[in-house]
Motif scaffolding. Structure first.
Motif, mmCIF file in Angstrom:
data_model
loop_
_atom_site.group_PDB
_atom_site.id
_atom_site.type_symbol
_atom_site.label_atom_id
_atom_site.label_comp_id
_atom_site.label_asym_id
_atom_site.label_seq_id
_atom_site.Cartn_x
_atom_site.Cartn_y
_atom_site.Cartn_z
ATOM 1 N N TRP A 1 0.810 -1.216 0.000
ATOM 2 C CA TRP A 1 0.000 0.000 0.000
ATOM 3 C C TRP A 1 0.844 1.267 0.000
ATOM 4 O O TRP A 1 0.315 2.370 -0.111
ATOM 5 C CB TRP A 1 -0.968 -0.035 1.174
ATOM 6 C CG TRP A 1 -2.128 -0.963 0.907
ATOM 7 C CD1 TRP A 1 -2.640 -1.297 -0.306
ATOM 8 C CD2 TRP A 1 -2.907 -1.671 1.874
ATOM 9 N NE1 TRP A 1 -3.699 -2.175 -0.160
ATOM 10 C CE2 TRP A 1 -3.888 -2.425 1.158
ATOM 11 C CE3 TRP A 1 -2.889 -1.759 3.264
ATOM 12 C CZ2 TRP A 1 -4.826 -3.237 1.798
ATOM 13 C CZ3 TRP A 1 -3.820 -2.571 3.897
ATOM 14 C CH2 TRP A 1 -4.778 -3.293 3.172
ATOM 15 N N ILE A 2 2.183 1.115 0.093
ATOM 16 C CA ILE A 2 3.056 2.269 -0.067
ATOM 17 C C ILE A 2 2.854 2.877 -1.454
ATOM 18 O O ILE A 2 2.993 4.093 -1.649
ATOM 19 C CB ILE A 2 4.544 1.867 0.133
ATOM 20 C CG1 ILE A 2 5.446 3.101 0.156
ATOM 21 C CG2 ILE A 2 4.999 0.918 -0.951
ATOM 22 C CD1 ILE A 2 5.342 3.943 1.383
ATOM 23 N N ALA A 3 2.497 2.033 -2.433
ATOM 24 C CA ALA A 3 2.280 2.529 -3.796
ATOM 25 C C ALA A 3 1.082 3.462 -3.877
ATOM 26 O O ALA A 3 1.022 4.338 -4.755
ATOM 27 C CB ALA A 3 2.095 1.351 -4.753
ATOM 28 N N LEU A 4 0.132 3.299 -2.955
ATOM 29 C CA LEU A 4 -1.046 4.166 -2.964
ATOM 30 C C LEU A 4 -0.689 5.615 -2.637
ATOM 31 O O LEU A 4 -1.409 6.535 -3.027
ATOM 32 C CB LEU A 4 -2.087 3.647 -1.966
ATOM 33 C CG LEU A 4 -2.733 2.292 -2.306
ATOM 34 C CD1 LEU A 4 -3.654 1.851 -1.178
ATOM 35 C CD2 LEU A 4 -3.496 2.375 -3.625
ATOM 36 N N LEU A 5 0.410 5.825 -1.926
ATOM 37 C CA LEU A 5 0.827 7.181 -1.600
ATOM 38 C C LEU A 5 1.173 7.977 -2.855
ATOM 39 O O LEU A 5 1.061 9.207 -2.875
ATOM 40 C CB LEU A 5 2.040 7.159 -0.660
ATOM 41 C CG LEU A 5 1.825 6.555 0.730
ATOM 42 C CD1 LEU A 5 3.128 6.584 1.513
ATOM 43 C CD2 LEU A 5 0.733 7.298 1.485
ATOM 44 N N PHE A 6 1.576 7.262 -3.898
ATOM 45 C CA PHE A 6 1.983 7.939 -5.137
ATOM 46 C C PHE A 6 0.850 7.978 -6.154
ATOM 47 O O PHE A 6 1.023 8.570 -7.227
ATOM 48 C CB PHE A 6 3.200 7.222 -5.729
ATOM 49 C CG PHE A 6 4.357 7.118 -4.778
ATOM 50 C CD1 PHE A 6 5.168 8.212 -4.545
ATOM 51 C CD2 PHE A 6 4.618 5.939 -4.098
ATOM 52 C CE1 PHE A 6 6.228 8.129 -3.663
ATOM 53 C CE2 PHE A 6 5.672 5.843 -3.216
ATOM 54 C CZ PHE A 6 6.482 6.942 -2.985
ATOM 55 N N TRP A 7 -0.270 7.352 -5.830
ATOM 56 C CA TRP A 7 -1.382 7.301 -6.774
ATOM 57 C C TRP A 7 -1.883 8.691 -7.186
ATOM 58 O O TRP A 7 -2.090 8.945 -8.379
ATOM 59 C CB TRP A 7 -2.521 6.476 -6.187
ATOM 60 C CG TRP A 7 -3.724 6.420 -7.069
ATOM 61 C CD1 TRP A 7 -4.885 7.123 -6.940
ATOM 62 C CD2 TRP A 7 -3.869 5.647 -8.259
ATOM 63 N NE1 TRP A 7 -5.748 6.831 -7.951
ATOM 64 C CE2 TRP A 7 -5.154 5.929 -8.782
ATOM 65 C CE3 TRP A 7 -3.059 4.751 -8.926
ATOM 66 C CZ2 TRP A 7 -5.619 5.336 -9.940
ATOM 67 C CZ3 TRP A 7 -3.526 4.154 -10.077
ATOM 68 C CH2 TRP A 7 -4.789 4.456 -10.574
ATOM 69 N N PRO A 8 -2.085 9.632 -6.246
ATOM 70 C CA PRO A 8 -2.577 10.959 -6.657
ATOM 71 C C PRO A 8 -1.586 11.711 -7.541
ATOM 72 O O PRO A 8 -1.968 12.708 -8.167
ATOM 73 C CB PRO A 8 -2.782 11.688 -5.315
ATOM 74 C CG PRO A 8 -2.863 10.611 -4.293
ATOM 75 C CD PRO A 8 -1.960 9.537 -4.782
ATOM 76 N N PHE A 9 -0.337 11.254 -7.594
ATOM 77 C CA PHE A 9 0.692 12.001 -8.319
ATOM 78 C C PHE A 9 1.180 11.260 -9.565
ATOM 79 O O PHE A 9 2.266 11.553 -10.074
ATOM 80 C CB PHE A 9 1.884 12.272 -7.388
ATOM 81 C CG PHE A 9 1.484 12.834 -6.053
ATOM 82 C CD1 PHE A 9 1.054 14.154 -5.944
ATOM 83 C CD2 PHE A 9 1.513 12.040 -4.916
ATOM 84 C CE1 PHE A 9 0.682 14.674 -4.719
ATOM 85 C CE2 PHE A 9 1.137 12.548 -3.689
ATOM 86 C CZ PHE A 9 0.716 13.867 -3.584
ATOM 87 N N LEU A 10 0.370 10.304 -10.049
ATOM 88 C CA LEU A 10 0.804 9.519 -11.203
ATOM 89 C C LEU A 10 1.096 10.390 -12.419
ATOM 90 O O LEU A 10 2.000 10.096 -13.204
ATOM 91 C CB LEU A 10 -0.251 8.464 -11.553
ATOM 92 C CG LEU A 10 -0.285 7.219 -10.667
ATOM 93 C CD1 LEU A 10 -1.336 6.246 -11.158
ATOM 94 C CD2 LEU A 10 1.083 6.546 -10.615
ATOM 95 N N ARG A 11 0.338 11.468 -12.588
ATOM 96 C CA ARG A 11 0.580 12.358 -13.725
ATOM 97 C C ARG A 11 1.973 12.980 -13.657
ATOM 98 O O ARG A 11 2.578 13.269 -14.690
ATOM 99 C CB ARG A 11 -0.485 13.466 -13.771
ATOM 100 C CG ARG A 11 -1.882 12.949 -14.112
ATOM 101 C CD ARG A 11 -2.876 14.093 -14.128
ATOM 102 N NE ARG A 11 -4.223 13.629 -14.452
ATOM 103 C CZ ARG A 11 -4.707 13.551 -15.679
ATOM 104 N NH1 ARG A 11 -3.941 13.921 -16.707
ATOM 105 N NH2 ARG A 11 -5.929 13.128 -15.897
#
Length: 314
Positions: A140-150
């Motif tokens: 779920w560490i990957a979810l921290l970067f989800w809002p910044f995928l762009r």
């Protein structure tokens, strides 16, 4: 090649640091503590192996997830899939580490699949990232970067990459001091062990500098893949200087190295010599990992391949 790697992983016997532990769980069931704390999907796979009466079933299923998803992702997204799969097999902290940390490797395969094959299907990728955490909570560490995928689609200058790589290890101790009081359950994992894995950190730093140099000179690298890989290198440098367990968070992004490998050598001439040199280097890296692991006085986690006796009896 992918199927051969799957067989090596699925039919192994007593290979990997945690093999005996997982075999015991798949044979006799989980103890009460692990029953409550283990991730649901991983627990379900162990239950299937337990009810089947064949503990090796767990390693067959876990290998299908790890090797299957990584290989399919490389086949779909790499300009030279065979080289990428070979890179996955030979590069440090990729395939061989999956033989040791089984649950996190399954989660890493799901995360990698979501960030590559499903990169344009944002909702499907988000669902897979959530499911990855049910294999190993650290995913779920990957979810921290989800809002910044762009943001990962935007080019970053070499100066910023180098600055992040240099600052990461310097601020890791400060970060641990700040967050440790709020993560009492994981305080044991935050104990500093500055000698753990420093050689691998240096190796990936050198690899990152080589990639940045080639990008500057001649290579055209996919921006998103490069940004994710550099994120993994920075996380490895930041967490790995604390201890190996914290550094494992980088394992979700280091597999992008095998995607960048073909792009790095594609335009370097003469092609035949460059590719032979690349293949030779990968082979040497694999041999070095197996040799170094064999010097451990406690256990050789990659000792010569043994077939599980239960399969022989069949």
């Amino acid at each position: 090649m992918a199927f051969l790697i799957f067989l090596i992983s699925a039919l192994r016997y007593n290979v990997g640091w945690d093999y005996e532990t997982y075999f015991e769980w798949a044979f006799n069931g989980l103890n009460s503590y692990m029953e409550m704390s283990m991730e649901p999907l991983s627990k379900g796979m162990l239950d299937i192996a337990l009810y089947s009466g064949e503990p090796q079933t767990f390693f067959v299923m876990s290998s299908a997830v790890v090797v299957g998803l990584f290989s399919y992702s490389y086949i779909r997204c790499s300009p030279l899939p065979t080289l990428s799969i070979l890179g996955f097999f030979c590069l440090p902290l990729l395939f061989l580490v999956s033989l040791a940390i089984v649950r996190q490797s399954m989660a890493a395969a799901v995360v990698f699949f979501a960030l590559t094959v499903l990169e344009k299907r944002h909702i499907s990728a988000l669902v897979l990232l959530l499911l990855a955490g049910l294999l190993h909570y650290s995913a779920w560490i990957a979810l921290l970067f989800w809002p910044f995928l762009r943001w990962f689609e935007r080019p970053v200058s070499t100066t910023w990459y180098v600055a992040a790589m240099a600052i990461g290890p310097m601020i890791s101790t400060i970060l641990v001091g700040i967050i440790e009081p709020y993560l009492l359950l994981y305080s044991g994992h935050l104990e500093k062990d500055g000698t753990s894995g420093l050689q691998l950190i240096l190796l990936y730093y050198l690899f990152a500098f080589l990639i940045l140099y080639l990008r500057h000179c001649c290579a055209t690298l996919p921006t998103r893949q490069l940004n994710f890989f550099m994120l993994g290198v920075v996380m490895l440098g930041t967490g790995g200087v604390i201890n190996e367990v914290v550094g494992r968070l980088a394992y979700y992004f280091l597999p992008f190295a095998a995607l960048l490998l073909p792009a790095c050598i594609a335009k370097i001439k003469p092609h035949i010599y460059v590719r032979l040199l690349t293949l030779s280097t990968l082979g040497i890296l694999l041999i070095m990992q197996i040799y170094i692991a064999g010097q451990n006085p406690e256990k050789d986690p990659y000792r010569p391949y043994q077939l599980y006796p239960g399969w022989i009896s069949l």
